[in-house]
Write a protein that holds these residues in place. Structure first.
Motif, PDB file in Angstrom:
ATOM      1  N   THR A 119       0.939  -1.143  -0.031  1.00  0.00           N
ATOM      2  CA  THR A 119      -0.021  -0.091  -0.124  1.00  0.00           C
ATOM      3  C   THR A 119       0.934   1.149   0.083  1.00  0.00           C
ATOM      4  O   THR A 119       1.751   1.395   0.900  1.00  0.00           O
ATOM      5  N   VAL A 120       0.337   2.029  -0.807  1.00  0.00           N
ATOM      6  CA  VAL A 120       1.362   3.299  -0.786  1.00  0.00           C
ATOM      7  C   VAL A 120       0.358   4.703  -0.750  1.00  0.00           C
ATOM      8  O   VAL A 120      -0.788   4.462  -1.423  1.00  0.00           O
ATOM      9  N   VAL A 121       0.524   5.361   0.333  1.00  0.00           N
ATOM     10  CA  VAL A 121      -0.364   6.527   0.441  1.00  0.00           C
ATOM     11  C   VAL A 121       0.497   7.935   0.112  1.00  0.00           C
ATOM     12  O   VAL A 121       1.572   7.902   0.574  1.00  0.00           O
ATOM     13  N   LEU A 122      -0.093   8.573  -0.772  1.00  0.00           N
ATOM     14  CA  LEU A 122       0.771   9.659  -1.407  1.00  0.00           C
ATOM     15  C   LEU A 122       0.476  10.858  -0.645  1.00  0.00           C
ATOM     16  O   LEU A 122      -0.537  10.823   0.373  1.00  0.00           O
ATOM     17  N   PRO A 123       1.242  11.877  -0.679  1.00  0.00           N
ATOM     18  CA  PRO A 123       1.124  13.047   0.304  1.00  0.00           C
ATOM     19  C   PRO A 123      -0.252  13.692  -0.140  1.00  0.00           C
ATOM     20  O   PRO A 123      -0.936  13.780  -0.971  1.00  0.00           O
ATOM     21  N   GLU A 124      -0.744  14.366   1.047  1.00  0.00           N
ATOM     22  CA  GLU A 124      -1.877  15.105   0.969  1.00  0.00           C
ATOM     23  C   GLU A 124      -1.699  16.130  -0.183  1.00  0.00           C
ATOM     24  O   GLU A 124      -0.884  17.069  -0.321  1.00  0.00           O
ATOM     25  N   GLY A 125      -2.988  16.272  -0.965  1.00  0.00           N
ATOM     26  CA  GLY A 125      -2.973  17.068  -2.132  1.00  0.00           C
ATOM     27  C   GLY A 125      -2.109  16.481  -3.331  1.00  0.00           C
ATOM     28  O   GLY A 125      -2.191  17.300  -4.545  1.00  0.00           O
ATOM     29  N   THR A 148      -9.241   7.302  -2.619  1.00  0.00           N
ATOM     30  CA  THR A 148      -9.195   8.335  -2.007  1.00  0.00           C
ATOM     31  C   THR A 148     -10.141   8.940  -0.734  1.00  0.00           C
ATOM     32  O   THR A 148     -11.254   8.218  -0.904  1.00  0.00           O
ATOM     33  N   ASP A 149      -9.410   9.539   0.123  1.00  0.00           N
ATOM     34  CA  ASP A 149     -10.304  10.057   1.397  1.00  0.00           C
ATOM     35  C   ASP A 149     -10.594  11.409   1.187  1.00  0.00           C
ATOM     36  O   ASP A 149     -11.162  12.194   1.967  1.00  0.00           O
ATOM     37  N   GLY A 150     -10.387  11.800  -0.184  1.00  0.00           N
ATOM     38  CA  GLY A 150     -10.599  13.364  -0.553  1.00  0.00           C
ATOM     39  C   GLY A 150      -9.305  14.294  -0.135  1.00  0.00           C
ATOM     40  O   GLY A 150      -9.303  15.428  -0.606  1.00  0.00           O
ATOM     41  N   LYS A 151      -8.440  13.740   0.417  1.00  0.00           N
ATOM     42  CA  LYS A 151      -7.277  14.439   0.780  1.00  0.00           C
ATOM     43  C   LYS A 151      -5.940  13.981   0.450  1.00  0.00           C
ATOM     44  O   LYS A 151      -4.978  14.358  -0.249  1.00  0.00           O
ATOM     45  N   ARG A 152      -5.787  12.368   0.292  1.00  0.00           N
ATOM     46  CA  ARG A 152      -4.660  11.641   0.015  1.00  0.00           C
ATOM     47  C   ARG A 152      -5.547  10.583  -0.900  1.00  0.00           C
ATOM     48  O   ARG A 152      -6.309   9.834  -0.824  1.00  0.00           O
ATOM     49  N   ILE A 153      -4.473   9.964  -1.698  1.00  0.00           N
ATOM     50  CA  ILE A 153      -4.836   8.983  -2.831  1.00  0.00           C
ATOM     51  C   ILE A 153      -3.952   7.732  -2.046  1.00  0.00           C
ATOM     52  O   ILE A 153      -2.832   7.655  -1.538  1.00  0.00           O
ATOM     53  N   THR A 154      -4.601   6.608  -2.051  1.00  0.00           N
ATOM     54  CA  THR A 154      -4.141   5.381  -1.392  1.00  0.00           C
ATOM     55  C   THR A 154      -4.190   4.040  -2.794  1.00  0.00           C
ATOM     56  O   THR A 154      -5.056   4.125  -3.288  1.00  0.00           O
ATOM     57  N   ILE A 155      -2.945   3.642  -2.908  1.00  0.00           N
ATOM     58  CA  ILE A 155      -2.830   2.608  -4.018  1.00  0.00           C
ATOM     59  C   ILE A 155      -2.502   1.426  -3.388  1.00  0.00           C
ATOM     60  O   ILE A 155      -1.524   1.276  -2.587  1.00  0.00           O
ATOM     61  N   ARG A 156      -2.993   0.191  -4.093  1.00  0.00           N
ATOM     62  CA  ARG A 156      -2.811  -1.084  -3.341  1.00  0.00           C
ATOM     63  C   ARG A 156      -2.547  -1.910  -4.648  1.00  0.00           C
ATOM     64  O   ARG A 156      -3.036  -2.019  -5.531  1.00  0.00           O
ATOM     65  N   TRP A 157      -1.514  -2.901  -4.171  1.00  0.00           N
ATOM     66  CA  TRP A 157      -1.224  -4.066  -4.962  1.00  0.00           C
ATOM     67  C   TRP A 157      -1.304  -5.362  -4.059  1.00  0.00           C
ATOM     68  O   TRP A 157      -0.782  -5.318  -2.967  1.00  0.00           O
ATOM     69  N   ASP A 158      -2.099  -6.228  -4.533  1.00  0.00           N
ATOM     70  CA  ASP A 158      -2.079  -7.375  -3.699  1.00  0.00           C
ATOM     71  C   ASP A 158      -2.157  -8.597  -4.741  1.00  0.00           C
ATOM     72  O   ASP A 158      -2.536  -8.752  -5.755  1.00  0.00           O
TER      73      ASP A 158
END
Length: 160
Positions: A119-125, A148-158
């Motif tokens: 899981t990669v969580v990008l910086p806010e904005g 996204t939670d509206g602030k940060r993008i979350t990317i997942r590889w499973d």
């Protein structure tokens, strides 16, 4: 407010375990402007009492809750009572490439765990420079999910 543009290149899992087989591996990489907060979770097929793992050369604030650890050069060794799961946390800047665009590069090719989740969580904005699907891709390989939670993008590889 300045919005960072990110181009992520991920290949599926970081440095290998040194000698111990893994039955599962998961990691969360939370990106901030100049640093990555890493939290890795390891699952072992049989109980062990010692585990060694290669860290990025500039890893700082390395900890494994409830375990004692030692660091020699770029390898952390964790010892304690017998365990089948382990958590390792640290800070690093070596996974970030600073150029006109921002890159997060993670080579995961040497992990042999049959179950892997990144899981990669990008910086806010932050935004992705290119669309998810197209000739130029922001994410390689194609992720399992982008949220996204509206602030940060979350990317997942499973991978299982």
């Amino acid at each position: 407010m300045k919005i960072a543009t990110w181009l992520g290149v991920l290949l599926l899992l970081l440095a290998p375990a040194l000698g111990q087989p893994l039955s599962g591996y998961s990691a969360t990489y939370t990106l901030f402007a100049d640093i990555v907060v890493v939290e890795e979770h390891f699952t072992f097929p049989t109980p062990i009492s010692s585990f060694s793992w290669r860290l990025p050369l500039n890893a700082e604030v390395v900890e494994s809750p409830g375990k004692s650890l030692s660091i020699a050069k770029d390898t952390v060794t964790i010892e304690g009572s017998v365990f089948t799961t382990l958590t390792l946390k640290y800070l690093t800047t070596s996974l970030l490439e600073k150029s006109h665009d921002r890159f997060f590069v993670l080579d995961t090719s040497r992990i042999t765990a049959p179950s892997r989740k990144i899981t990669v969580v990008l910086p806010e904005g932050a935004t992705l420079k290119y669309p998810l699907h197209g000739v130029q891709a922001s994410l390689i390989p194609q992720p399992s999910a982008v949220e996204t939670d509206g602030k940060r993008i979350t990317i997942r590889w499973d991978e299982t």
